[in-house]
Design a protein around this motif. Structure first.
Motif, PDB file in Angstrom:
ATOM      1  N   THR A  18       4.005   4.633  -1.576  1.00 28.66           N
ATOM      2  CA  THR A  18       5.378   3.922  -1.762  1.00 28.66           C
ATOM      3  C   THR A  18       4.782   2.254  -2.249  1.00 28.66           C
ATOM      4  O   THR A  18       3.831   2.229  -1.895  1.00 28.66           O
ATOM      5  CB  THR A  18       5.668   3.258   0.157  1.00 28.66           C
ATOM      6  N   SER A  62       3.581  -0.512  -0.343  1.00 21.98           N
ATOM      7  CA  SER A  62       2.871  -0.915   0.499  1.00 21.98           C
ATOM      8  C   SER A  62       1.021  -0.368  -0.037  1.00 21.98           C
ATOM      9  O   SER A  62       0.950  -0.016   1.467  1.00 21.98           O
ATOM     10  CB  SER A  62       3.702  -0.766   1.699  1.00 21.98           C
ATOM     11  N   ASP A 108      -1.335   4.140   4.122  1.00 23.00           N
ATOM     12  CA  ASP A 108       0.393   3.260   3.915  1.00 23.00           C
ATOM     13  C   ASP A 108       0.521   3.245   5.577  1.00 23.00           C
ATOM     14  O   ASP A 108       0.430   3.963   5.688  1.00 23.00           O
ATOM     15  CB  ASP A 108       1.244   4.597   3.475  1.00 23.00           C
ATOM     16  N   SER A 136       3.321   1.980   6.269  1.00 26.00           N
ATOM     17  CA  SER A 136       4.842   1.601   6.266  1.00 26.00           C
ATOM     18  C   SER A 136       4.651   3.522   7.171  1.00 26.00           C
ATOM     19  O   SER A 136       5.891   4.003   7.349  1.00 26.00           O
ATOM     20  CB  SER A 136       4.916   1.813   5.489  1.00 26.00           C
ATOM     21  N   ASN A 168       5.012   5.842   5.332  1.00 28.20           N
ATOM     22  CA  ASN A 168       5.867   6.593   4.336  1.00 28.20           C
ATOM     23  C   ASN A 168       5.502   7.082   3.209  1.00 28.20           C
ATOM     24  O   ASN A 168       6.488   8.195   2.036  1.00 28.20           O
ATOM     25  CB  ASN A 168       7.018   5.741   3.951  1.00 28.20           C
ATOM     26  N   ARG A 210      -0.448  -0.492  13.461  1.00 31.24           N
ATOM     27  CA  ARG A 210      -0.580  -1.552  12.728  1.00 31.24           C
ATOM     28  C   ARG A 210      -1.517  -2.741  13.470  1.00 31.24           C
ATOM     29  O   ARG A 210      -1.142  -2.627  14.617  1.00 31.24           O
ATOM     30  CB  ARG A 210       1.024  -1.743  12.041  1.00 31.24           C
ATOM     31  N   ASP A 252       2.075  -6.181  10.396  1.00 29.50           N
ATOM     32  CA  ASP A 252       3.313  -5.670  10.599  1.00 29.50           C
ATOM     33  C   ASP A 252       4.409  -7.109   9.881  1.00 29.50           C
ATOM     34  O   ASP A 252       5.089  -7.134   9.298  1.00 29.50           O
ATOM     35  CB  ASP A 252       4.066  -5.874  11.910  1.00 29.50           C
ATOM     36  N   LEU A 277       4.540  -5.835   6.107  1.00 31.56           N
ATOM     37  CA  LEU A 277       5.015  -5.169   6.294  1.00 31.56           C
ATOM     38  C   LEU A 277       6.873  -5.865   6.703  1.00 31.56           C
ATOM     39  O   LEU A 277       7.857  -5.100   6.050  1.00 31.56           O
ATOM     40  CB  LEU A 277       5.738  -4.344   6.659  1.00 31.56           C
TER      41      LEU A 277
END
Length: 405
Positions: free
Chosen positions: A66, A68, A144, A146, A148, A170, A175, A178
């Motif tokens: 992804t 991020s 990652d 996130s 994902n 996280r 946070d 994102l």
């Protein structure tokens, strides 16, 4: 989520059989000894082998990366930061190829302007290309926040020993990166902003009932507490009012402040008179009751002038219907009050506030003022009654309530 996988050589395949006698020495210069059908002592030969398909399988693993995600190859000290590339569905080999393409893109320009840097990048590109040939094992890490991103496990549902997936909580910074956590509001600056800001709200003029605006501001008084100052200005009739409200609750004890006025500089002392405070000047046999003049934040001189104006301009003491003797007394009172303001007459100024929300400046603070006396006292039943405290139940008020019909 962080996923890491080590691309390593495949397992070595070995087979063996029991031997009855030592095998003959292989022919010099050859790997195997001559094969003969008549050789009864012929045995399986054990050698080390490298399975290139295992390497190719690792490079062909599907990868979801992804925006991020951060990609790292520790062996080369190589990192692709988060949000520097768009997300992609690719393979391990595709990730490496994409990195190579990105580095090669601006090489012609670098060779013309920064030749040394371009040479170093060329050397690094060679190392990345060697990874595609699996010249040596390496580790690919995809981090990652996130959660994902994904790296294929070709042995699923069985465990892949070369693939390690780690889940973590996280941080606040991640946070925020994102967009999951807005910047935490700083409560203290907001409170400071409110203190420095004048709030406005719509109201009606108490004189002509025309629409007007009331300004309100929270003002901290040094060595005391905060008060709320409200001022109304009517553009229609020009009427102006100002009022001071205490910014805190009723104090447990009442306050009685006595100041011996001996110098003209006493007139500059700041003064807060709440709406529950009474004022007394024994030398003039004068007493001003609660709620008269309302709440005021001014100086001692300002309050004395307000008192003079209140008394001398009273409609019941002016005009043809006024008592001549009373008018003389008022004139005498006004003259003596002027003398106190000018400092030519000494007097005692007393503020008695059962709510404990009035204040007179101590010019010697934090030391004691030799001319000022502050007393704390327990309120009487009548004083609590005037403040509405006798019928106020703040503890256990839930009990004993009759159900409403």
């Amino acid at each position: 989520m962080a996923a890491s996988g080590a691309v390593e050589s495949g397992p070595v395949g070995t087979t063996s059989a029991p031997s009855r006698a030592p095998a003959p020495v292989p022919v010099p210069g050859g790997l195997f000894r001559p094969i003969s059908a008549e050789d009864e002592e012929q045995q399986p030969t054990e050698i080390e082998s490298l399975c290139m398909n295992c390497y190719r399988n690792d490079l062909n693993r599907e990868v979801v990366k992804t925006d991020s995600a951060t990609t790292k190859i520790p062996e080369l000290d190589f990192e692709i930061p988060a949000f520097s590339q768009k997300g992609a569905l690719t393979t391990v080999e595709g990730l490496i190829s994409r990195a190579i393409s990105g580095l090669e893109q601006d090489q012609p320009t670098r060779r013309a302007s920064e030749e040394i840097i371009a040479e170093r990048i060329d050397e690094f590109i060679v190392k990345l290309k060697e990874l595609k040939q699996v010249a040596s094992p390496f580790t690919l890490i995809i981090d990652d926040p996130s959660g994902n991103s994904f790296v294929e496990n070709p042995f699923a549902p069985q465990k892949d020993d070369a693939l390690v997936i780690t889940y973590y909580n996280r941080t606040a910074k991640q946070d925020e990166m994102l967009g999951l956590l807005a910047e935490a509001p700083d409560e203290k600056p907001q409170e400071d902003d409110l203190r420095n800001e004048v709030l406005q709200f719509n109201t009606n003029c108490p004189e002509c009932n025309a629409p007007a605006q009331t300004n309100m501001k929270l003002v901290p008084i040094p060595h005391f507490k905060e008060v709320i100052i409200m001022a109304t200005n009517c553009d229609n009739c020009g009427h102006r009012t100002n009022e001071v409200k205490s910014g805190s609750a009723v104090e447990p004890l009442g306050t009685r402040i006595t100041l011996h006025v001996t110098d003209p500089s006493d007139m500059t002392r700041d003064l807060l008179k709440s709406e529950t405070c009474s004022v007394e000047i024994p030398e003039l046999e004068f007493e001003l009751g609660m709620a008269v003049l309302g709440g005021k934040f001014t100086t001692l001189e300002g309050l004395l002038k307000d008192i003079r104006e209140l008394v001398t301009k009273n409609p019941f003491t002016l005009g043809d219907s006024s008592n001549p003797g009373q008018a003389e007394k008022l004139q005498e009172f006004s003259q003596k009050l002027d003398q106190i303001i000018e400092g030519s007459m000494k007097a005692h100024f007393i503020m008695d506030d059962p709510a404990g929300n009035s204040y007179l400046q101590n010019v010697f603070a934090p030391e004691e003022d030799p001319e000022m006396k502050v007393e704390r006292y327990k309120r009487t039943f009548d004083q609590n009654e005037e403040l509405g405290l006798n019928d106020m139940k703040t503890e256990g008020y839930e009990t004993g309530l009759a159900p409403q019909q």
